[in-house]
Design an enzyme around this catalytic site. Structure first.
Site, mmCIF file in Angstrom:
data_model
loop_
_atom_site.group_PDB
_atom_site.id
_atom_site.type_symbol
_atom_site.label_atom_id
_atom_site.label_comp_id
_atom_site.label_asym_id
_atom_site.label_seq_id
_atom_site.Cartn_x
_atom_site.Cartn_y
_atom_site.Cartn_z
ATOM 1 N N ASP A 276 0.854 -1.181 0.000
ATOM 2 C CA ASP A 276 0.000 0.000 0.000
ATOM 3 C C ASP A 276 0.898 1.241 0.000
ATOM 4 O OD1 ASP A 276 0.951 0.182 2.581
ATOM 5 O OD2 ASP A 276 -0.971 -0.171 3.544
ATOM 6 N N GLY B 43 -0.538 5.929 2.901
ATOM 7 C CA GLY B 43 -1.446 7.040 3.177
ATOM 8 C C GLY B 43 -2.502 6.704 4.212
ATOM 9 N N PHE B 44 -3.112 5.541 4.076
ATOM 10 C CA PHE B 44 -4.203 5.169 4.977
ATOM 11 C C PHE B 44 -3.712 5.050 6.416
ATOM 12 C CE2 PHE B 44 -6.650 1.831 7.170
ATOM 13 C CZ PHE B 44 -7.881 2.444 7.199
ATOM 14 N N ASP C 190 -2.437 8.310 -1.894
ATOM 15 C CA ASP C 190 -3.709 9.038 -1.904
ATOM 16 C C ASP C 190 -4.087 9.445 -0.489
ATOM 17 O OD1 ASP C 190 -4.377 6.564 -0.806
ATOM 18 O OD2 ASP C 190 -6.331 6.507 -1.782
ATOM 19 N N GLN D 137 -11.371 7.635 -5.684
ATOM 20 C CA GLN D 137 -12.002 8.154 -4.473
ATOM 21 C C GLN D 137 -13.358 8.755 -4.855
ATOM 22 O OE1 GLN D 137 -11.119 7.655 -1.416
ATOM 23 N NE2 GLN D 137 -9.020 6.911 -1.613
ATOM 24 N N GLY E 34 -11.400 4.336 -0.332
ATOM 25 C CA GLY E 34 -12.323 5.064 0.540
ATOM 26 C C GLY E 34 -13.467 4.232 1.079
ATOM 27 N N ASP F 299 -7.874 -7.539 0.243
ATOM 28 C CA ASP F 299 -6.975 -7.897 1.337
ATOM 29 C C ASP F 299 -7.666 -7.523 2.626
ATOM 30 O OD1 ASP F 299 -6.366 -4.848 0.909
ATOM 31 O OD2 ASP F 299 -5.617 -5.342 2.894
ATOM 32 N N CYS G 176 -12.463 -28.965 5.918
ATOM 33 C CA CYS G 176 -11.246 -28.174 5.742
ATOM 34 C C CYS G 176 -10.007 -29.063 5.851
ATOM 35 C CB CYS G 176 -11.200 -27.076 6.814
ATOM 36 S SG CYS G 176 -9.704 -26.066 6.769
ATOM 37 N N CYS H 279 -6.880 -27.934 6.502
ATOM 38 C CA CYS H 279 -5.771 -27.219 7.156
ATOM 39 C C CYS H 279 -5.213 -28.049 8.328
ATOM 40 C CB CYS H 279 -6.246 -25.848 7.640
ATOM 41 S SG CYS H 279 -6.980 -25.885 9.286
ATOM 42 N N CYS I 1 -7.612 -28.436 11.405
ATOM 43 C CA CYS I 1 -8.781 -29.307 11.243
ATOM 44 C C CYS I 1 -8.380 -30.768 11.024
ATOM 45 C CB CYS I 1 -9.646 -28.816 10.087
ATOM 46 S SG CYS I 1 -10.370 -27.193 10.408
ATOM 47 N N HIS J 109 -5.969 -21.968 9.836
ATOM 48 C CA HIS J 109 -7.320 -22.347 9.419
ATOM 49 C C HIS J 109 -8.024 -21.209 8.689
ATOM 50 C CE1 HIS J 109 -11.412 -23.722 9.244
ATOM 51 N NE2 HIS J 109 -11.736 -22.523 9.698
HETATM 52 ZN ZN LIG Z 1 -9.242 -25.753 8.962
#
Ligand SMILES: [Zn+2]
Length: 375
Positions: free
Chosen positions: A92, A95-96, A146, A189, A216, A266, A304, A306, A309, A335
């Protein structure tokens, strides 16, 4: 050196699926980018992040410029080598976070001066300095500098802020220069005002960018207002470039944004929530701190794959979370990132099949059903 390209593969309604090609690898879109604020996706090894299916990470210019410093990262070979991630990185503009984290800010036409929230040192960000920092980091996708218009803003304030951001967009473009294989994204914006969104989109098109963000939003306006803007704002941006919605969001926000033509997102939510005991699942959000899990030998989400799990029970995850054990943060982060990437994979496949509407309906029905019955 290969260039930066975006190719749409299929559309379903306003939703698109495609692929961004960069010298560091392909990014399948719609894409969710895990956030690696301080050159790390908190509680995860880079190879674990990759194993969830993430094609790209986000890094934060504001944090990295303050600590350890962009010049230092450049001397050490750039952000990819520094953090051990060889795939694409988007940064990024800073600015934010200057507006949300730094102290004693002073905003002028030139840029923003502020005090570091870490050590109080006086710092400056401008379009030119932000481009320089993102170049030093070696970012693959660079964001224009920005001003993130606060919400709510009245029409006059929003217009003034948007026009400043458009002047900064031109300065960002000029300072970025010509860097084959690296992309610069402009940021639309205009708050919740369609005329201003159109004016901003027109200004950005005239400058010309490799991709476009809808800026924004996700600043406290709520889902209805956000989706209201997304009903028209992405359509004002070029169709043949990727569209990025910054800082979004909950799984349902992501689905809603994709349905309205967004390609990249994101958010800190999956990682931050993982550190507070909250898990996202096919049956909605689950709070592992809740006592109902204390004796539950079942996996968190049996759909899942992962590590959390596959290898552990809800009872164990509950225990780790309640005891403040580091492994609990690691497993729930893993997860949540897996769930987000599985969601994105499902979305991409559904768009390819022209079946996003039934996929979205079934997904929302799963969330609405709620967690599995307690034992
Ligand atoms: Zn999981």
């Amino acid at each position: 050196m290969a260039g930066f390209t975006y190719r749409r593969l299929a559309c379903d309604g306003r939703a698109r699926t495609g692929v961004i090609t960069t010298p560091r690898g392909e990014i399948r879109t719609p894409a969710f980018m895990p956030v690696g604020t301080a050159a790390t996706v908190k509680a995860m090894h880079p190879e674990q992040v990759r194993a969830t299916g993430a094609d790209i990470l986000l890094g934060n210019t504001y944090h990295l410029m303050l600590r350890p410093g962009a010049e230092r990262i450049a001397r050490l070979g750039g952000l990819h080598r520094f953090m051990g991630w060889d795939r694409p990185i988007l940064t990024d503009s800073g600015g934010f976070q200057v507006m949300s984290l730094a102290g004693l800010r002073k905003l002028t036409e030139e840029g923003v001066t502020f005090k570091s929230h870490i050590d109080g040192a006086r710092q400056m960000l401008s379009p030119e300095r932000s481009m320089e920092i993102q170049r030093l980091l070696g970012s693959d996708i660079v964001m224009a500098f920005d001003e993130c218009t606060p919400f709510p803003a009245d029409e006059g304030v929003a217009a003034q802020s948007m026009r400043l951001s458009m002047r900064w967009a031109q300065r960002s473009r000029d300072a970025f220069g010509d860097r084959p294989g690296h992309a610069l994204f402009g940021i639309q914006q205009g708050s919740v005002f369609p005329d201003q969104r159109a004016e901003s989109a027109e200004a950005l098109r005239a400058i010309g960018f490799d991709g476009y963000a809808v800026g924004g939003l996700a600043v406290g306006e709520g889902q209805a207002a956000m989706l209201g803007v997304l009903d028209y704002a992405p359509g004002m941006l070029p169709e043949d470039k990727p569209r990025y919605l910054m800082g979004v969001g909950k799984p349902d926000d992501i689905l809603g944004a994709v349905e309205r033509g967004i390609d990249m997102m994101d958010c800190v939510l999956p990682t931050r929530s993982g550190r507070t005991g909250q898990a996202f699942t096919r049956r909605g959000a689950v709070n592992l701190r809740n006592a109902r899990h204390a004796d539950d030998p079942r996996p968190l989400d049996d759909g899942c794959g992962c590590p959390a799990c596959r290898g552990y029970s809800r009872a164990y995850l509950h225990h780790l979370t309640r005891a403040g054990e580091i492994l609990g943060l690691m497993l729930l982060t893993a997860h949540n990132l897996q769930y987000y990437q599985d969601l994105m994979g499902g979305i991409r496949a559904a768009i390819t099949d022209g079946a996003l509407a039934p996929f979205a309906a079934a997904t929302r029905e799963g969330w609405a059903t709620g967690d599995i019955e307690r034992l």
